[in-house]
Design an enzyme around this catalytic site. Sequence first.
Site, PDB file in Angstrom:
ATOM      1  N   PRO A 110      37.729  42.140  43.528  1.00 17.63           N
ATOM      2  CA  PRO A 110      36.932  43.364  43.460  1.00 17.63           C
ATOM      3  C   PRO A 110      37.638  44.425  42.624  1.00 17.63           C
ATOM      4  CG  PRO A 110      38.032  43.197  45.577  1.00 17.63           C
ATOM      5  CD  PRO A 110      38.279  41.904  44.874  1.00 17.63           C
ATOM      6  N   GLY A 112      38.775  48.149  41.781  1.00 17.71           N
ATOM      7  CA  GLY A 112      39.071  49.357  42.541  1.00 17.71           C
ATOM      8  C   GLY A 112      39.632  49.091  43.921  1.00 17.71           C
ATOM      9  N   SER A 118      42.330  45.524  36.675  1.00 18.32           N
ATOM     10  CA  SER A 118      42.351  46.049  35.309  1.00 18.32           C
ATOM     11  C   SER A 118      43.509  45.465  34.518  1.00 18.32           C
ATOM     12  CB  SER A 118      42.430  47.573  35.321  1.00 18.32           C
ATOM     13  OG  SER A 118      43.610  48.022  35.975  1.00 18.32           O
ATOM     14  N   ALA A 119      44.653  45.297  35.158  1.00 24.66           N
ATOM     15  CA  ALA A 119      45.810  44.703  34.480  1.00 24.66           C
ATOM     16  C   ALA A 119      45.538  43.257  34.111  1.00 24.66           C
ATOM     17  CB  ALA A 119      47.045  44.800  35.367  1.00 24.66           C
ATOM     18  N   ASP A 161      51.685  45.986  37.608  1.00 23.23           N
ATOM     19  CA  ASP A 161      50.472  45.168  37.618  1.00 23.23           C
ATOM     20  C   ASP A 161      50.413  44.215  36.430  1.00 23.23           C
ATOM     21  OD1 ASP A 161      49.939  46.719  39.797  1.00 23.23           O
ATOM     22  OD2 ASP A 161      47.946  47.347  39.156  1.00 23.23           O
TER      23      ASP A 161
END
Length: 230
Positions: A110, A112, A118-119, A161
């Site tokens: 998921p 957020g 994102s990484a 990350d």
Amino acid sequence: MVIVRAPPGKVILYGEHAVVYGEPALAMAINRYVYVMAKARNDNKVSINARDLRLAGVSVTINEDGDIVARTDYGAVISALSYVKRAVELAMEYLDKRVGIDLEIRSEMPVGAGLGTSAAVAVATIYAYIKELGYDIDKRELARLAWQVEKDVQGSASPTDTTMATFGGIMYVKPEGNNAAMEPVKPGTSIPLIIGYVPRVSTTKDLVAMVRKKYEVMRDVIEPIIRSIG
């Protein structure tokens, strides 16, 4: 055409937030992945089909001026896709080539939730672009480029990350200027871990900015806490 599976999402065991300020962190990978399929085009456009990046069925195009053109009304998607856009730009700069690309992104994580989606997207996008054009890249350089993506999009970011999305396993990470110490850690025993997830979105960008503001306003209070975490 190439398909890249980014080494997995992550949880930070120690050093959350403090690692942004130069302190070390210890992070561990989890078995959830991001997949990026890349196919070179005959023009300079970048087409993205993000099946489950924040919202299902989102299709956008990045034109030759670098603008994101979305065929949707959901502005939140643009924020999520900023990582993809910057990752493609840095991959082009790294190769000193601009070749259009079709990207299809699938995520098992998921967005957020603090798991490093994102990484993972940044790492997988850069690597998929470079491999599709017939080149390769050292893992540490890949992690550095993906870290730059996060810094450019978020304004501030730790290398944790992107290191985890590149190497997986358990890693000791410590920022050192524009570089970072990235060393694998072998535990003496297995580490059981339970992750609880609730559908509440809090973006890393906003949380990092909140801590940064507190750090700047109450530095005499926050800095000792940061150092203690380290």
